[in-house]
Design a protein around this motif. Structure first.
Motif, mmCIF file in Angstrom:
data_model
loop_
_atom_site.group_PDB
_atom_site.id
_atom_site.type_symbol
_atom_site.label_atom_id
_atom_site.label_comp_id
_atom_site.label_asym_id
_atom_site.label_seq_id
_atom_site.Cartn_x
_atom_site.Cartn_y
_atom_site.Cartn_z
ATOM 1 N N LEU A 1 0.822 -1.211 0.000
ATOM 2 C CA LEU A 1 0.000 0.000 0.000
ATOM 3 C C LEU A 1 0.856 1.262 0.000
ATOM 4 C CD1 LEU A 1 -2.862 -1.102 2.414
ATOM 5 C CD2 LEU A 1 -2.946 -0.923 -0.080
ATOM 6 N N LYS A 2 2.037 1.197 0.605
ATOM 7 C CA LYS A 2 2.954 2.346 0.600
ATOM 8 C C LYS A 2 3.555 2.564 -0.791
ATOM 9 C CE LYS A 2 4.339 2.051 5.436
ATOM 10 N NZ LYS A 2 5.394 1.643 6.359
ATOM 11 N N LEU A 3 3.770 1.492 -1.528
ATOM 12 C CA LEU A 3 4.376 1.585 -2.856
ATOM 13 C C LEU A 3 3.370 1.932 -3.948
ATOM 14 C CD1 LEU A 3 6.679 -1.564 -2.734
ATOM 15 C CD2 LEU A 3 7.379 0.818 -2.527
ATOM 16 N N ALA A 4 2.125 1.601 -3.710
ATOM 17 C CA ALA A 4 1.082 1.759 -4.731
ATOM 18 C C ALA A 4 0.433 3.132 -4.675
ATOM 19 C CB ALA A 4 0.014 0.686 -4.534
ATOM 20 N N LYS A 5 -0.250 3.453 -5.762
ATOM 21 C CA LYS A 5 -1.152 4.600 -5.766
ATOM 22 C C LYS A 5 -2.496 4.031 -5.337
ATOM 23 C CE LYS A 5 -3.124 8.159 -8.721
ATOM 24 N NZ LYS A 5 -3.135 8.734 -10.076
ATOM 25 N N VAL A 6 -2.930 4.401 -4.147
ATOM 26 C CA VAL A 6 -4.147 3.836 -3.575
ATOM 27 C C VAL A 6 -5.334 4.736 -3.924
ATOM 28 C CG1 VAL A 6 -5.311 3.129 -1.458
ATOM 29 C CG2 VAL A 6 -2.846 2.757 -1.705
ATOM 30 N N ILE A 7 -6.359 4.096 -4.470
ATOM 31 C CA ILE A 7 -7.596 4.765 -4.834
ATOM 32 C C ILE A 7 -8.654 4.326 -3.829
ATOM 33 C CG2 ILE A 7 -9.369 4.998 -6.614
ATOM 34 C CD1 ILE A 7 -7.106 4.187 -8.617
ATOM 35 N N GLU A 8 -9.306 5.268 -3.209
ATOM 36 C CA GLU A 8 -10.349 4.917 -2.222
ATOM 37 C C GLU A 8 -11.722 5.147 -2.789
ATOM 38 O OE1 GLU A 8 -10.002 3.407 0.664
ATOM 39 O OE2 GLU A 8 -7.842 3.488 0.741
#
Length: 190
Positions: free
Chosen positions: A183-190
């Motif tokens: 999750l720190k490495l990714a672009k997280v979409i909520e």
């Protein structure tokens, strides 16, 4: 002069969709597949979901050339790839041709754990997402736009490098719990 411009305009109209289709998947299949295999290892529920083997359903449309080509290329990469197991579980794929198969019936019959969604034409990504939610199936795609439409994991290019996209709300609905490292490495979409 008008006679020259008209054929060029018609050619541009014909080739335009081809250029747009090729941009739908910015990350090549031979890069996508190993990245997706690595990403799924960050799912805390992977062992629970996949008891004896990991079954990937490849969703495509045989009557849509780009979708068919992506399926064929992915199958070739899977079969020739060096990774045939994850966490001592063999990887197997099943083909799900939406022009022929009922998606929900096929994922039940084949006990699918992951769905890879190829580029599709006139199909509801939301409907695919609902079926994945119902059966706790992790959804993956090389089409970045599909992540915002309801799939869990995708890839895009940022600064000439692949960037992982995670729709964490969707992932949780699919009973996928990614650890904090990814999750720190990714672009997280909520």
């Amino acid at each position: 002069m008008k006679l020259v411009i008209l054929p060029l305009y018609l050619l541009a109209l014909l080739l335009g969709p081809v250029a747009l289709w090729s941009q739908e998947m910015p990350v090549p299949i031979e890069v996508q597949y190993p990245l997706f295999l690595k990403i799924i290892t960050f799912d805390k529920n992977l062992s629970e979901r996949c008891k004896d083997e990991i079954i990937i359903g490849i969703v495509y449309q045989q009557n849509f050339k780009q979708s068919l080509d992506v399926m064929k290329e992915l199958v070739e990469v899977i079969e020739k790839g060096p990774v045939q197991k994850i966490m001592d579980k063999p990887i197997r794929y099943v083909l799900i041709n939406l022009d022929v198969h009922n998606l929900e019936k096929r994922v039940q019959e084949q006990d699918v754990h992951l769905l890879y969604i190829a580029p599709l034409r006139a199909e509801s990504i939301e409907k695919i997402s609902q079926i994945a939610d119902k059966y706790d199936i992790l959804t993956l795609s090389g089409v970045p736009e599909y992540i915002a439409k309801g799939l869990a994991v995708g890839l895009q290019i940022e600064g000439k490098k692949p960037k992982v996209l995670i729709n964490n709300k969707v992932a949780l609905q699919e009973n996928v719990v990614f650890n904090s490292q990814i999750l720190k490495l990714a672009k997280v979409i909520e």
